[in-house]
Design a protein around this motif. Structure first.
Motif, mmCIF file in Angstrom:
data_model
loop_
_atom_site.group_PDB
_atom_site.id
_atom_site.type_symbol
_atom_site.label_atom_id
_atom_site.label_comp_id
_atom_site.label_asym_id
_atom_site.label_seq_id
_atom_site.Cartn_x
_atom_site.Cartn_y
_atom_site.Cartn_z
ATOM 1 N N LEU A 875 5.291 -6.026 -11.488
ATOM 2 C CA LEU A 875 5.248 -4.988 -10.465
ATOM 3 C C LEU A 875 4.813 -3.646 -11.043
ATOM 4 N N LEU A 876 4.962 -3.475 -12.338
ATOM 5 C CA LEU A 876 4.554 -2.237 -12.986
ATOM 6 C C LEU A 876 3.083 -2.254 -13.377
ATOM 7 N N PHE A 877 2.476 -3.436 -13.425
ATOM 8 C CA PHE A 877 1.129 -3.568 -13.984
ATOM 9 C C PHE A 877 0.100 -4.052 -12.958
ATOM 10 N N GLY A 878 0.351 -3.795 -11.686
ATOM 11 C CA GLY A 878 -0.662 -4.113 -10.679
ATOM 12 C C GLY A 878 -0.543 -5.506 -10.108
ATOM 13 N N TRP A 879 0.653 -5.936 -9.798
ATOM 14 C CA TRP A 879 0.876 -7.290 -9.252
ATOM 15 C C TRP A 879 0.223 -7.405 -7.885
ATOM 16 N N ARG A 880 -0.544 -8.470 -7.686
ATOM 17 C CA ARG A 880 -1.209 -8.779 -6.418
ATOM 18 C C ARG A 880 -2.049 -7.622 -5.887
ATOM 19 N N GLY A 881 -2.755 -6.988 -6.810
ATOM 20 C CA GLY A 881 -3.699 -5.973 -6.394
ATOM 21 C C GLY A 881 -3.133 -4.579 -6.225
#
Length: 948
Positions: A875-881
């Motif tokens: 969630l911190l690294f661009g999950w799902r765009g």
């Protein structure tokens, strides 16, 4: 006017037991007025040369005035410590504060002169170094910051004591005297020297127990049976290479031997040196035995007797007295209630335990606090290894029982540089000194694998016989901290053996890529699924079909090992139809031959227990040539490097674990067990690679450490412990560059409107009552209020839903940029020390226990890894765009909080919640800090032996 002796009570907390350089023990304690006779006797035994070095002139005897001066101390400006063995002085040290005489107590000097005197018979044992550590700690406690010492140039031994200590020094030469001055504040260098001396001393103290030249078994019955007689028989049958004696006070006077072993009624009757005594008498008789052994010069005890701390409070008192009594004579103890010790080395062959059979020699060091678990582990290693000498056998085994003295920490010190031990397996039911264990584990794991299973994980307390400090941390947190130190943590003794088998004779994998091949498609798919479950990266399984021959296996394994896209190989095998024994032997030889030609990658076998492949693999290893090709440096199992906590000139080199023993391919009856062991090896190898390049604790120019210290001192002056208010919290955190988003109290709608005008719209309205704080899901937070009308409407809704303003404690806060809500915490645990924690905010993370932990101080590498180690990190690294957030800013925040807690141990708890990490930057929206007097740090003080 008060006399000097009235100025301070006797400081009992300065008393300590220490291990000396040769492995013996001594007690350090303050000198009192009752020690006059001991001091005179001690001085009479010191040589004239040593007296001359101490007083710079011939000084054959102490005058009455000298005796009075050296025994009357105020424990503030004048302090004397003595090292004792058997109650008698073997060395003394004292300091006198410079300018103290006639000086008001309110304005003492911060410098003192220090001087030593060591009995000649005990010089070279490291007594002066130990005394220096303790007198320096005493001086710091009494606000002395610097020592000065005048030494004659010919007194090279004492000059070396000072110069080797690692403190910051000044040195001058005047009037034929060398003057040394040094600051007493611990430095990285002085701590490194202290740790190096600790390692050598404690390792030698354990060696005295495991490598004795002579053993006396005390409590041997005349008739077969009984503990003492059984141990005597076990030592004889193992072929002990030293001298052995049987002792029992009930022996007839005319009894000269028992089963060919010299028999005596007392240890005192033995004319020769006794190194180790195995005590198997009822607890009531143990004190007399300890006294006899101490007076005879016995070096160590293995106490098998029960009736101590495991039996209740009265037994716990007996246990403390046992340790105190033994250490007073310079002896160390394994036990009580121990199962015994084993050393399989060819030049020792000691089985001083209740194990009826001597385990086969090997490269695994085994420690168990439980005798029952210890014997189970010995049995499993023997069975799983097929009894192959030097492959999965044991180097040394220690069962500590109540571990009242010698603990797992001590044995780790021995195994660290033991050339006969490649892998360490430990079963622990309690950890008496977690901070020290973590430090030693990190150093040991840098040289050889350390696998630990911990019992009593969920009972809330250690076994009754173990006296330990209680940790407030959950077991999962403790496990994570151990993994951070390089410990391979497993949950069962089965997994302990599984991992030990792999690590004992296979190289470490260079990565997580796994090739799978075999003659069973189903078994290959199970292995593939298990690899995915354990976080490995399996290649598609290669099915050789049930018609595959031993040659087919050999060729397939050779190709897999030569493939640069794989780091390890798992072979799955089902027995061939027909003569299974012949087929198993051929397959084992084929696999061994292929593995030996490419030794840089680990090979594991998953087999069906219907056949005898596991035994055949062991037999193949036992008949293999002793020499084998060297693996590439990047893939070899041993990659020792100099540990960071040793100075270069004092650090012992970790044992080189490469040898000419045959390479055993471990066999597992289930794919899940093989893959789990391989996954642990992969994680450990990754830790080794990262540990070779440790991170740094960065410096920040905007940190105001002195200002924070003044603020903390002023706040603590109000009381022993307090939770800071909002303004005080923001002020303290601000001195470490942590800015908290401003929040204004809003006890009424009008106050809320005034606060919003001050901060500027848009704003957030939050209820800060404990049951609503940080609970946006309950409706206690209203965001993006664009004007006063929306603010007043939200205020009314909150009070209608949850109660009066005084119950809700509402605040108004300016809106922060949107991002991912996280939580940062730091806490001082009484057992583990300072711990930093990180996770995402919200009930989901709390329910999943998705929080990562690191010991403080945190390095830049630690900060990077803690952010990435939680399961919700995507969630911190661009999950799902989604847009990635500013993780470098988050890592910097973690490092700043770590610095705050590390610099100021009075900060016992910090919580930042929520910390909203945006695309650029972050916002700390809530913070709390708790202060308390700093807890004792036994890991930073002088070397001492704990009494559990």
């Amino acid at each position: 006017m008060q006399s000097a002796s009235d100025r301070h009570e006797y400081p009992a907390h300065w008393e300590a037991d220490v291990v000396l350089r040769d492995g013996g023990t001594a007690r350090i304690r303050p000198i009192t007025v009752d020690d006059a006779e001991r001091l005179v006797s001690f001085y009479e035994q010191v040589s004239d040369e040593s007296k001359y070095y101490r007083f710079f002139a011939p000084y054959p005897r102490l005058s009455a005035k000298d005796v009075h001066r050296f025994t009357h101390h105020d424990f503030v400006d004048r302090v004397g410590l003595a090292a004792t063995v058997g109650g008698e002085f073997i060395a003394t040290v004292r300091y006198d504060r410079i300018g103290a005489d006639g000086m008001p107590a309110s304005a003492p000097a911060d410098e003192a002169e220090v001087a030593f005197l060591v009995q000649d018979a005990h010089q070279g044992r490291g007594v002066a170094s130990a005394l220096l550590e303790h007198i320096a700690a005493v001086a710091r406690e009494r606000d002395i910051r610097r020592f000065a010492a005048e030494v004659l140039p010919a007194n090279t031994k004492m000059i070396k004591v000072f110069t080797d200590a690692g403190y910051t020094q000044k040195r001058s030469f005047e009037d034929g005297v060398v003057r040394l001055e040094f600051d007493l504040e611990p430095t990285d260098r002085s701590l490194a020297v202290q740790y190096a001396r600790e390692q050598r001393a404690e390792a030698r103290s354990v060696r005295r127990l495991l490598v004795p030249g002579s053993v006396a078994v005390i409590g041997v019955g005349r008739t077969p049976g009984g503990v003492g007689r059984s141990v005597l028989g076990n030592i004889r049958q193992a072929g002990f290479t030293g001298r052995l004696y049987a002792v029992n006070k009930a022996f007839p006077e005319d009894l000269k031997d028992l089963d060919g072993v010299p028999a005596h009624r007392s240890v005192r009757e033995i004319d020769e040196q006794v190194d180790l005594a195995v005590v198997a008498v009822p607890a009531a008789y143990v004190p007399d035995v300890v006294a006899e052994c101490g007076e005879h010069g016995v070096q160590g005890l293995v106490v098998l007797s029960a009736g101590y701390a495991e039996s209740g409070p009265e037994g716990r008192g007996r246990q403390r007295e046992l340790v105190r009594h033994a250490r007073a004579y310079g002896m160390r103890i394994i036990g009580p209630n121990a199962f015994g010790v084993i050393n399989t080395a060819a030049d020792v062959r000691l089985n001083a335990s209740l194990a009826p059979e001597m385990p086969r020699p090997g490269r695994i060091g085994l420690f168990a606090q439980s005798g029952a678990i210890g014997i189970a582990l010995l049995s499993r290693l023997h069975r799983r290894g097929g009894g192959v000498t030097g492959v999965t056998g044991v180097s040394t085994f220690v069962s500590s029982g109540n571990r009242a003295d010698v603990s797992g920490n001590d044995v780790l010190q021995y195994w660290y540089d033991d050339p006969d031990t490649d892998v360490v397996l430990m079963y622990l039911e309690s950890i008496g000194n977690p901070r020290k264990f973590t430090r030693l584990a990190r150093r040991t794991a840098a040289a050889k694998p350390l696998v630990v299973v911990q019992g009593a994980r969920h009972g809330g307390a250690a076994p009754q016989g173990h006296t330990v400090r209680v940790t407030r941390l959950p077991h999962a947190t403790v496990s994570e901290l151990l993994r951070q130190a390089g410990v391979i943590r497993v949950d069962t003794i089965t997994e302990l053996v599984d991992a030990g088998l792999l690590l004992a004779r296979q190289p470490l994998p260079a990565g997580p890529r796994v090739a799978i091949l075999g003659n069973s498609e189903s078994l290959g798919l199970l292995t593939y699924d298990a690899c995915l479950s354990e976080g490995l990266r399996p290649l598609p399984p290669l099915d050789l079909t049930t018609a595959a021959s031993a040659a087919d296996f050999h060729d397939a394994l050779a190709r897999a090992l030569a493939d640069e896209t794989c780091d390890a190989v798992v072979v799955t095998a089902i027995p061939a139809i027909g003569d299974m024994s012949t087929g198993d032997a051929e397959l084992a030889q084929a696999l061994r031959s292929a593995a030996e030609r490419m030794p840089g990658k680990p090979v594991l076998v998953v087999h069906v227990e219907l056949g005898g492949l596991a035994e055949a693999l062991s037999a193949a290893a036992s008949t293999a040539p002793k020499a084998r090709p060297e693996a590439p440096a990047s893939a070899t199992r041993a990659h020792p490097f100099r540990p960071l906590d040793f100075p270069a000139e004092t650090a012992p080199e970790p044992a080189d674990t490469s040898d000419d023993a045959p390479r055993l391919i471990p066999a597992y009856p289930a794919a899940e067990r093989a893959v789990r062991a391989l996954a642990e090896a992969v994680k450990y190898a990754q830790w080794r690679r990262e540990a070779a390049e440790p991170g740094k604790v960065p410096e920040y120019e905007d940190i105001d450490e002195k200002g924070a210290a003044r603020l903390i001192d002023g706040l603590l002056a109000r009381g022993q412990g307090l939770t800071l208010g909002t303004d005080e919290t923001c002020d303290l955190l601000g001195k470490y560059g942590v800015q908290v988003h401003r929040a204004l109290h809003a006890p009424s709608p009008d106050a809320a409107a005034d606060a919003a005008r001050t901060l500027g719209y848009p704003v957030a309205l939050k209820a800060t009552a404990p049951h609503l704080r940080h609970r946006a899901d309950l409706g206690g937070v209203r965001l993006d209020l664009a004007d006063e009308e929306q603010l007043r409407r939200a205020y009314t809704e909150l009070t209608e839903l949850f109660g009066r303003p005084e119950e809700l404690r509402p605040v108004v806060q300016s809106m922060a940029p949107r991002g991912v809500d996280t939580v940062v915490r730091a806490v001082i645990d009484p057992a583990a020390g300072a711990v930093l924690s990180f996770g995402l905010a919200g009930a989901a993370s709390q329910l999943l226990g998705d929080t990562a932990h690191r010991l403080i101080p945190v390095t830049d590498r630690d900060a990077t890894s803690i952010v990435r180690s939680i399961r919700t990190a995507p969630l911190l690294f661009g999950w799902r765009g989604s847009t990635p957030v500013d993780t470098p800013a988050l890592e910097e925040l973690l490092l700043r909080v770590s610095r705050l807690v590390d610099d100021h141990p009075e900060v016992v708890a910090v919580t930042l919640e929520p910390v909203v990490v945006a695309t650029h930057g972050l916002s700390v929206l809530g913070a709390s800090v708790r202060l308390a007097p700093p807890p004792a740090r036994d890991d930073l003080g002088p070397r001492t032996l704990p009494t559990y």
